[in-house]
Enzyme design. Structure first.
Site, mmCIF file in Angstrom:
data_model
loop_
_atom_site.group_PDB
_atom_site.id
_atom_site.type_symbol
_atom_site.label_atom_id
_atom_site.label_comp_id
_atom_site.label_asym_id
_atom_site.label_seq_id
_atom_site.Cartn_x
_atom_site.Cartn_y
_atom_site.Cartn_z
ATOM 1 N NE ARG A 239 -1.257 -1.357 3.615
ATOM 2 C CZ ARG A 239 -0.676 -1.034 4.560
ATOM 3 N NH1 ARG A 239 -1.135 -0.165 5.462
ATOM 4 N NH2 ARG A 239 0.591 -1.097 4.585
ATOM 5 C CD GLU A 268 -5.175 4.773 1.549
ATOM 6 O OE1 GLU A 268 -4.027 5.133 1.529
ATOM 7 O OE2 GLU A 268 -5.553 4.500 2.563
ATOM 8 C CG HIS A 287 -2.569 5.666 4.644
ATOM 9 N ND1 HIS A 287 -2.478 4.808 3.772
ATOM 10 C CD2 HIS A 287 -1.641 5.151 5.691
ATOM 11 C CE1 HIS A 287 -2.015 3.417 3.949
ATOM 12 N NE2 HIS A 287 -1.350 3.902 5.217
#
Length: 331
Positions: A239, A268, A287
């Protein structure tokens, strides 16, 4: 009898939600690549018996409070730090995630990111495409070997073990740090437990796979990067907030570490003007840890099965808040 109402916060393939359509009314946010707006999320939560959510959706107290009929939140991710778990449990709402099925896929990506950063693969590909390859030279885009080096894995859960298994194929020395010792990793993979500080000092590759908690927030700060080797490569597939990005940028610019491979970021999507993206020794991905066709479809199908089970009064397969079972007298 009214059908249950399910809201899906991103557009998913019709073939995936057929299971839900057989017994429920299903509404999907019509975009695959645009997040559901807060306004729509709150409005849909008011009507929903079930929410199928993405990791990028903030399912906080306000959303949960709006869901007067809400019985389950099925999160399309292993992580669930985007959901207020205690409040959902208090409201007797099941929270489910998608563990295990993405373990190997995420481990593949983690090791690919490690290799790409160490061997400067992205930089080299862009070098060729830009027409900059004019001749061969002994140290042209020379990176770092991976084989026979020391990998330090922070967070030796299932994905950490899968990464360690791949590291054995490169004859790497495997160190790990975890909240508790993982005897299986030691016996099966030859991994050695050590303190966080010792791992930072000894590792050629520091791989972050720890979940985001109050304790791990900014675990990798200025002091952590100073303890690493100047030749160390840092890889984060956990994360974004586990890392102090300002400290990482300074460490890279000042030569305190050699490079970073990042699949996750504090915010993000990361802004294209972010300082980290200006550095050639950073490989940045959007991601995509679990982004294989097979795995993403399996994750979607698991979410649908969990929703089906809960709405039919049954126990879901992958329940996060175990207290829910007793709260709803299913324990």
């Amino acid at each position: 009898m009214n059908k249950p109402y399910i809201f899906v916060t991103r557009k998913l393939p019709d073939t995936v939600i057929e299971r839900l359509l057989s017994f429920a009314e299903v509404k999907m946010w019509p975009y695959e690549d645009v997040p559901v707006t807060r306004e729509v999320l709150l409005e849909e939560a008011k009507k929903a018996d079930a929410l199928l959510t993405m990791l990028s959706d903030c399912i906080d107290k306000e959303v949960i409070e709006a869901g007067q009929n809400l019985k389950i939140i099925a999160n399309l991710a292993v992580g669930f730090d985007n959901i207020d778990i205690p409040f959902a449990t208090e409201r007797r709402i099941a929270v489910c995630n998608t563990p295990d099925i993405l373990t190997d896929t995420t481990a593949d990506l983690t090791f690919a990111l490690l290799l790409a950063t160490a061997r400067r693969l992205v930089e080299a590909a862009e070098f060729v495409k830009a027409g900059e390859w004019k001749s061969w030279s002994p140290l042209l885009l020379a990176g770092y070997d991976v084989h026979h080096k020391t990998i330090g894995i922070v967070g030796m859960g299932k994905i950490g073990q899968a990464v360690a298994k791949r590291a054995t194929g490169f004859d790497m020395n495997i160190l790990y740090h975890n909240r508790s010792r993982n005897e299986e990793a030691a016996q099966m993979l030859g991994a050695t437990y050590c303190s966080f500080d010792e791992l930072l000092k000894q590792s050629d590759f520091v791989v972050c796979l720890t979940p985001l908690t109050d304790e791990t927030h900014h675990l990798f700060d200025k002091e952590a990067f100073k303890k690493m080797k100047k030749t160390a490569i840092f890889v984060n597939v956990s994360r974004g907030p586990v890392v102090d990005e300002d400290a990482l940028y300074e460490a890279l610019v000042n030569g305190e570490i050699a490079g970073a491979g990042l699949d996750v970021f504090y915010k993000e999507p990361i802004d294209a003007t972010h300082p980290l993206l200006t550095l050639k020794n950073v490989v940045a991905l959007p991601h995509i840890g679990s982004a294989s066709m097979e795995t993403r479809f399996a994750m979607m199908e698991l979410c649908c099965r969990n929703i089906t089970s809960v709405l039919n009064g049954e126990k879901p397969e992958t329940l996060v808040n175990k207290e829910w079972l007793c709260e709803t007298k299913r324990c």
